[in-house]
Write a protein that holds these residues in place. Sequence first.
Motif, PDB file in Angstrom:
ATOM      1  N   MET A 121       0.666  -1.170  -0.050  1.00 13.65           N
ATOM      2  CA  MET A 121      -0.075  -0.009  -0.018  1.00 13.65           C
ATOM      3  C   MET A 121       0.937   1.342   0.029  1.00 13.65           C
ATOM      4  N   ASN A 122       0.505   2.179  -0.792  1.00 13.49           N
ATOM      5  CA  ASN A 122       1.343   3.683  -0.922  1.00 13.49           C
ATOM      6  C   ASN A 122       0.561   4.593  -0.266  1.00 13.49           C
ATOM      7  N   LEU A 123      -0.448   4.441   0.645  1.00 13.24           N
ATOM      8  CA  LEU A 123      -1.403   5.366   1.213  1.00 13.24           C
ATOM      9  C   LEU A 123      -0.680   5.422   2.650  1.00 13.24           C
ATOM     10  N   THR A 124      -0.840   6.580   3.265  1.00 11.78           N
ATOM     11  CA  THR A 124      -0.431   6.760   4.706  1.00 11.78           C
ATOM     12  C   THR A 124      -1.572   6.228   5.606  1.00 11.78           C
ATOM     13  N   LEU A 125      -1.304   5.993   6.894  1.00  4.72           N
ATOM     14  CA  LEU A 125      -2.312   5.457   7.679  1.00  4.72           C
ATOM     15  C   LEU A 125      -3.612   6.575   7.875  1.00  4.72           C
ATOM     16  N   ASP A 126      -3.294   7.769   7.808  1.00  7.66           N
ATOM     17  CA  ASP A 126      -4.350   8.855   7.815  1.00  7.66           C
ATOM     18  C   ASP A 126      -5.118   8.776   6.637  1.00  7.66           C
ATOM     19  N   GLN A 127      -4.547   8.432   5.398  1.00  7.70           N
ATOM     20  CA  GLN A 127      -5.288   8.485   4.189  1.00  7.70           C
ATOM     21  C   GLN A 127      -6.385   7.483   4.361  1.00  7.70           C
ATOM     22  N   TYR A 128      -5.906   6.034   4.776  1.00  7.48           N
ATOM     23  CA  TYR A 128      -6.649   5.180   4.799  1.00  7.48           C
ATOM     24  C   TYR A 128      -7.922   5.385   5.824  1.00  7.48           C
ATOM     25  N   ILE A 129      -7.419   5.566   7.115  1.00  5.56           N
ATOM     26  CA  ILE A 129      -8.654   5.708   8.295  1.00  5.56           C
ATOM     27  C   ILE A 129      -9.504   6.947   8.000  1.00  5.56           C
ATOM     28  N   ASN A 130      -8.968   7.902   7.380  1.00  5.03           N
ATOM     29  CA  ASN A 130     -10.045   9.081   7.174  1.00  5.03           C
ATOM     30  C   ASN A 130     -10.934   8.662   6.284  1.00  5.03           C
ATOM     31  N   GLY A 131     -10.516   8.017   5.000  1.00  4.33           N
ATOM     32  CA  GLY A 131     -11.353   7.593   4.039  1.00  4.33           C
ATOM     33  C   GLY A 131     -12.283   6.384   4.450  1.00  4.33           C
ATOM     34  N   PHE A 132     -11.832   5.697   5.411  1.00  4.31           N
ATOM     35  CA  PHE A 132     -12.619   4.379   6.106  1.00  4.31           C
ATOM     36  C   PHE A 132     -13.696   5.182   6.877  1.00  4.31           C
ATOM     37  N   GLU A 133     -13.552   6.067   7.701  1.00  2.00           N
ATOM     38  CA  GLU A 133     -14.301   6.682   8.531  1.00  2.00           C
ATOM     39  C   GLU A 133     -15.582   7.538   7.360  1.00  2.00           C
ATOM     40  N   ARG A 134     -15.091   8.472   6.432  1.00  3.58           N
ATOM     41  CA  ARG A 134     -16.011   9.079   5.645  1.00  3.58           C
ATOM     42  C   ARG A 134     -16.582   8.076   4.892  1.00  3.58           C
ATOM     43  N   THR A 135     -16.406   6.913   4.482  1.00  4.58           N
ATOM     44  CA  THR A 135     -17.148   6.046   3.892  1.00  4.58           C
ATOM     45  C   THR A 135     -18.215   5.757   4.796  1.00  4.58           C
ATOM     46  N   ALA A 136     -17.877   5.352   6.179  1.00  6.79           N
ATOM     47  CA  ALA A 136     -19.045   5.089   6.805  1.00  6.79           C
ATOM     48  C   ALA A 136     -20.118   6.091   7.050  1.00  6.79           C
ATOM     49  N   ARG A 137     -19.536   7.155   6.982  1.00 10.39           N
ATOM     50  CA  ARG A 137     -20.531   8.306   7.344  1.00 10.39           C
ATOM     51  C   ARG A 137     -21.403   8.635   6.018  1.00 10.39           C
ATOM     52  N   GLU A 138     -20.583   8.369   4.679  1.00 17.44           N
ATOM     53  CA  GLU A 138     -21.493   8.728   3.628  1.00 17.44           C
ATOM     54  C   GLU A 138     -22.340   7.620   2.938  1.00 17.44           C
ATOM     55  N   LEU A 139     -22.111   6.452   3.583  1.00 15.57           N
ATOM     56  CA  LEU A 139     -22.707   5.256   2.734  1.00 15.57           C
ATOM     57  C   LEU A 139     -24.369   5.532   2.912  1.00 15.57           C
ATOM     58  N   PRO A 140     -24.896   5.722   4.099  1.00 16.17           N
ATOM     59  CA  PRO A 140     -26.171   5.989   4.124  1.00 16.17           C
ATOM     60  C   PRO A 140     -26.717   6.624   2.990  1.00 16.17           C
ATOM     61  N   GLU A 141     -26.174   7.893   2.746  1.00 16.43           N
ATOM     62  CA  GLU A 141     -27.026   8.978   1.750  1.00 16.43           C
ATOM     63  C   GLU A 141     -26.637   8.181   0.147  1.00 16.43           C
ATOM     64  N   LEU A 142     -25.555   7.439   0.049  1.00 17.28           N
ATOM     65  CA  LEU A 142     -25.271   6.912  -1.261  1.00 17.28           C
ATOM     66  C   LEU A 142     -26.257   5.686  -1.315  1.00 17.28           C
ATOM     67  N   LEU A 143     -26.681   4.830  -0.352  1.00 22.24           N
ATOM     68  CA  LEU A 143     -27.203   3.528  -0.548  1.00 22.24           C
ATOM     69  C   LEU A 143     -28.704   4.329  -0.806  1.00 22.24           C
ATOM     70  N   GLY A 144     -29.070   5.363  -0.184  1.00 20.87           N
ATOM     71  CA  GLY A 144     -30.505   5.926  -0.498  1.00 20.87           C
ATOM     72  C   GLY A 144     -30.970   6.450  -1.976  1.00 20.87           C
ATOM     73  N   ARG A 145     -29.660   6.770  -2.691  1.00 19.58           N
ATOM     74  CA  ARG A 145     -29.979   7.032  -4.081  1.00 19.58           C
ATOM     75  C   ARG A 145     -29.025   6.202  -4.922  1.00 19.58           C
ATOM     76  N   TRP A 146     -28.925   4.860  -4.723  1.00 20.85           N
ATOM     77  CA  TRP A 146     -28.138   4.084  -5.175  1.00 20.85           C
ATOM     78  C   TRP A 146     -28.528   3.739  -6.864  1.00 20.85           C
ATOM     79  N   GLU A 147     -29.664   3.486  -6.882  1.00 15.71           N
ATOM     80  CA  GLU A 147     -30.275   3.277  -8.143  1.00 15.71           C
ATOM     81  C   GLU A 147     -29.910   4.538  -9.298  1.00 15.71           C
ATOM     82  N   SER A 148     -30.103   5.756  -8.870  1.00 13.15           N
ATOM     83  CA  SER A 148     -29.712   6.724  -9.513  1.00 13.15           C
ATOM     84  C   SER A 148     -28.175   7.041  -9.885  1.00 13.15           C
TER      85      SER A 148
END
Lengths: 123, 186
Positions: free
Chosen positions: A1-28
């Motif tokens: 992996m060429n990413l830093t720990l912060d790039q990984y964990i910040n992205g993982f946390e952002r993903t957990a936050r944003e998934l509900p909204e994305l799943l809500g409009r998944w088909e579009s």
Amino acid sequence: MNLTLDQYINGFERTARELPELLGRWESIDHELREEYAEQLAWLLESRSEVHALAERASRGVEIAMRTALATAAIFSMRAALAQAMNLPSEAIVDVAVPAAPASGEDISCASDADVSCRAMAA
Amino acid sequence: MVKPAAKLRALADSSTEPLAPFSAAELRKHIASEQCADESRPLAEWQAVGPDFVGRYHPSRPTEALSLTTELTSAEWHAVKHTGQGEWIEGTTTEEYLADIRASVLHASSVLDVGREANGRRPMRSGVRTELAAARTVLKKTAVIPDGHMFTVYDPERRRILTGFPLHATRALAKVSKWTNHRSFQ
């Protein structure tokens, strides 16, 4: 992996936050993006063990384990929607190897998949 | 005379469609000659799910750092993503990423897969699986993983290469095995 720990964990946390909204409009969402999102989520989940090992070597083991555990728990709470939208099995969310606990560490047992937050927190 | 892209579409649509008059190598050569998907999106949209690539280098303009508003084509995004994930070595450019994909598709050890993805909209797909160990001499920047295959995905309807990335051989096979009308040709 060429990413830093912060790039990984910040992205993982952002993903957990944003998934509900994305799943809500998944088909579009455009088909190519949906494939991207499914692949990226699978990669985040598969990479947890590698990240935990990197975090241990960087003396950030506890912090990163706690943060991935919380994000994992949030993602697990969406498992039904993720299975439908991305074909992501629950096992892919909870199946994570963690470094062995220190000899003096507390033994935390988890009885079922429903205890994912407990199991992940045991990391 | 049927054209290669039309043949790949016909192969995706029917499990009885003959490969002739083409060979698998000729169809792989056609795929290698095609362009990548060129839709452009801001980084924020590409990475809405996944790690944070802000601050990493732009794969086509390496002196430029990525921000959430940086527009990336599909090829640039895949170069960013797969280099960040360690599948290409740090510093790989978009051109180098694509060059490795094209070289692997052309490699004699490659297997051509055809079919339709097994999801709701079932888009047509062609795939090429290439043994990384066999092709390592033609790959310049790809990280070679044990028992790994380069898996390249082509959309014969849009006539665009969608992506290419290394993964374990069994996982590459598992992906294409789920396709409807799936067949492999070497």
